[in-house]
Scaffold this motif. Sequence first.
Motif, mmCIF file in Angstrom:
data_model
loop_
_atom_site.group_PDB
_atom_site.id
_atom_site.type_symbol
_atom_site.label_atom_id
_atom_site.label_comp_id
_atom_site.label_asym_id
_atom_site.label_seq_id
_atom_site.Cartn_x
_atom_site.Cartn_y
_atom_site.Cartn_z
ATOM 1 N N VAL A 12 -2.461 -4.120 4.011
ATOM 2 C CA VAL A 12 -3.434 -3.367 3.222
ATOM 3 C C VAL A 12 -3.003 -3.388 1.765
ATOM 4 C CG1 VAL A 12 -4.455 -1.102 2.776
ATOM 5 C CG2 VAL A 12 -4.057 -1.850 5.135
ATOM 6 N N ARG A 13 -3.890 -3.856 0.900
ATOM 7 C CA ARG A 13 -3.664 -3.816 -0.545
ATOM 8 C C ARG A 13 -4.666 -2.826 -1.134
ATOM 9 N NH1 ARG A 13 -0.805 -7.949 -3.237
ATOM 10 N NH2 ARG A 13 0.082 -9.539 -1.848
ATOM 11 N N PHE A 14 -4.155 -1.739 -1.676
ATOM 12 C CA PHE A 14 -4.991 -0.641 -2.157
ATOM 13 C C PHE A 14 -4.746 -0.477 -3.656
ATOM 14 C CE2 PHE A 14 -6.764 3.458 -2.799
ATOM 15 C CZ PHE A 14 -7.490 3.841 -1.680
ATOM 16 N N GLY A 15 -5.796 -0.625 -4.446
ATOM 17 C CA GLY A 15 -5.640 -0.446 -5.888
ATOM 18 C C GLY A 15 -6.967 -0.538 -6.603
ATOM 19 N N THR A 16 -7.288 0.476 -7.377
ATOM 20 C CA THR A 16 -8.551 0.493 -8.111
ATOM 21 C C THR A 16 -8.523 -0.537 -9.242
ATOM 22 O OG1 THR A 16 -8.904 2.818 -7.574
ATOM 23 C CG2 THR A 16 -10.110 1.950 -9.468
ATOM 24 N N THR A 145 -6.822 -10.081 8.721
ATOM 25 C CA THR A 145 -5.409 -10.237 8.384
ATOM 26 C C THR A 145 -5.014 -9.294 7.255
ATOM 27 O OG1 THR A 145 -5.437 -12.551 9.050
ATOM 28 C CG2 THR A 145 -3.695 -11.888 7.515
ATOM 29 N N THR A 146 -5.913 -9.148 6.298
ATOM 30 C CA THR A 146 -5.669 -8.301 5.129
ATOM 31 C C THR A 146 -6.930 -7.526 4.788
ATOM 32 O OG1 THR A 146 -4.124 -9.941 4.235
ATOM 33 C CG2 THR A 146 -4.944 -8.274 2.698
ATOM 34 N N VAL A 147 -6.748 -6.289 4.363
ATOM 35 C CA VAL A 147 -7.845 -5.503 3.791
ATOM 36 C C VAL A 147 -7.498 -5.209 2.340
ATOM 37 C CG1 VAL A 147 -9.260 -3.439 3.955
ATOM 38 C CG2 VAL A 147 -8.247 -4.409 6.026
ATOM 39 N N ILE A 148 -8.455 -5.451 1.460
ATOM 40 C CA ILE A 148 -8.282 -5.160 0.036
ATOM 41 C C ILE A 148 -9.221 -4.015 -0.322
ATOM 42 C CG2 ILE A 148 -8.590 -6.045 -2.303
ATOM 43 C CD1 ILE A 148 -7.808 -8.812 -1.213
ATOM 44 N N TYR A 219 -9.310 6.018 1.481
ATOM 45 C CA TYR A 219 -8.070 6.290 2.215
ATOM 46 C C TYR A 219 -8.383 6.945 3.557
ATOM 47 C CZ TYR A 219 -3.998 9.312 3.309
ATOM 48 O OH TYR A 219 -2.983 9.993 3.919
ATOM 49 N N GLY A 220 -9.252 7.945 3.543
ATOM 50 C CA GLY A 220 -9.640 8.613 4.784
ATOM 51 C C GLY A 220 -10.351 7.676 5.734
ATOM 52 N N ALA A 221 -11.209 6.803 5.198
ATOM 53 C CA ALA A 221 -11.929 5.854 6.049
ATOM 54 C C ALA A 221 -10.965 4.891 6.726
ATOM 55 C CB ALA A 221 -12.960 5.092 5.221
#
Length: 351
Positions: A12-16, A145-148, A219-221
């Motif tokens: 998971v890559r999380f970034g606005t 494989t990845t979620v952005i 994040y909650g989703a």
Amino acid sequence: MEFDHVTLGQRVRFGTNRAADNLVAEVDRLGAKRVMVIASRHEAPIAEAVTAGIETGVWHDDVAPHVPIAKAEHARSVAAEHDVDLVVSVGGGSTTGLAKAVAMTTGLPIVAVPTTYAGSEATNVWGITESARKTTGVDDKVLPTTVIYDAALTLSLPVDLSIASGLNGMAHCVDSMWAPRTDPINQVLAAEGIRALAEGLAVIKADPRNLTGRENTLYGAYLSAVAFASAGSGLHHKICHVLGGAYDLPHAQTHAVVLPYVLAFNAQAAPESEKRIAAAFGAATAVEGLNTLRAALDAPRALKDCGMAEENIPEAADLILPVVPDSNPRTVDRESLEELLRAAHAGKDQW
């Protein structure tokens, strides 16, 4: 305490405002050379911005809700024709679902870039509709494989759709409390998902451009989907999958409408789960917490508003009853199921 928990492996890559850069990094890491981008025509401008830094082999925009079998077969043929080695999906649950349909028969990896709060990107669950019947299943090949995640990509989602989509995520959380494979880990993730979604959605309602609210909702989703992927489909999702496939109802709105009725139906029969849900809302009871939030959000209220005809309720009950999980905390019979559907159809305040 005894349980058997499986956590699915996924990056998971999380970034606005980081989606484009993160996609470049993932395509490079995976060594992909022939990328298939799946995005609806509506999502095309967002997809073009997100994929600006990568080489794309083919674009595919033939996307529809509930993944009709003809759409799935078309996308699979396009992937084969272009010898694709990676699928990048940019969009909501329908787009992710189509990418999963391709991966299911080809084994191709998926990088999912969600623009809604559907949560499908974090599960190994697929769904395909054929002859007005939606079939769902589980296959690790369809897990991206990845979620952005990039909250800025959800700014184009109107407030009413943001609320419906977020409540769809909350339904994953609630169902995970008593789904067939639920365990303490799922329940902790689900409770935190409820808290984050409730907080985030309230901020979006008050200020749709607030990125902190949208980050909390994303994040909650994600948490909701991770819990759901492990716990499995409970009563709520069995109902909504049948309604969506049989009557072509809008996915998120249908989940948003049905959720309070399933919660009210099960809550008294699952006291420990009820306490967890209530605490996540910061409310005296789970039903009170959800209904207070829904009122503040002006959430979708009735299946009749989603396009379901009242005369279809008996048929819907017939279709749902055979797939009700044995693990549901309260016995479901035809009479109680039809009563639940009629309450949801009318949008009754008390049930």
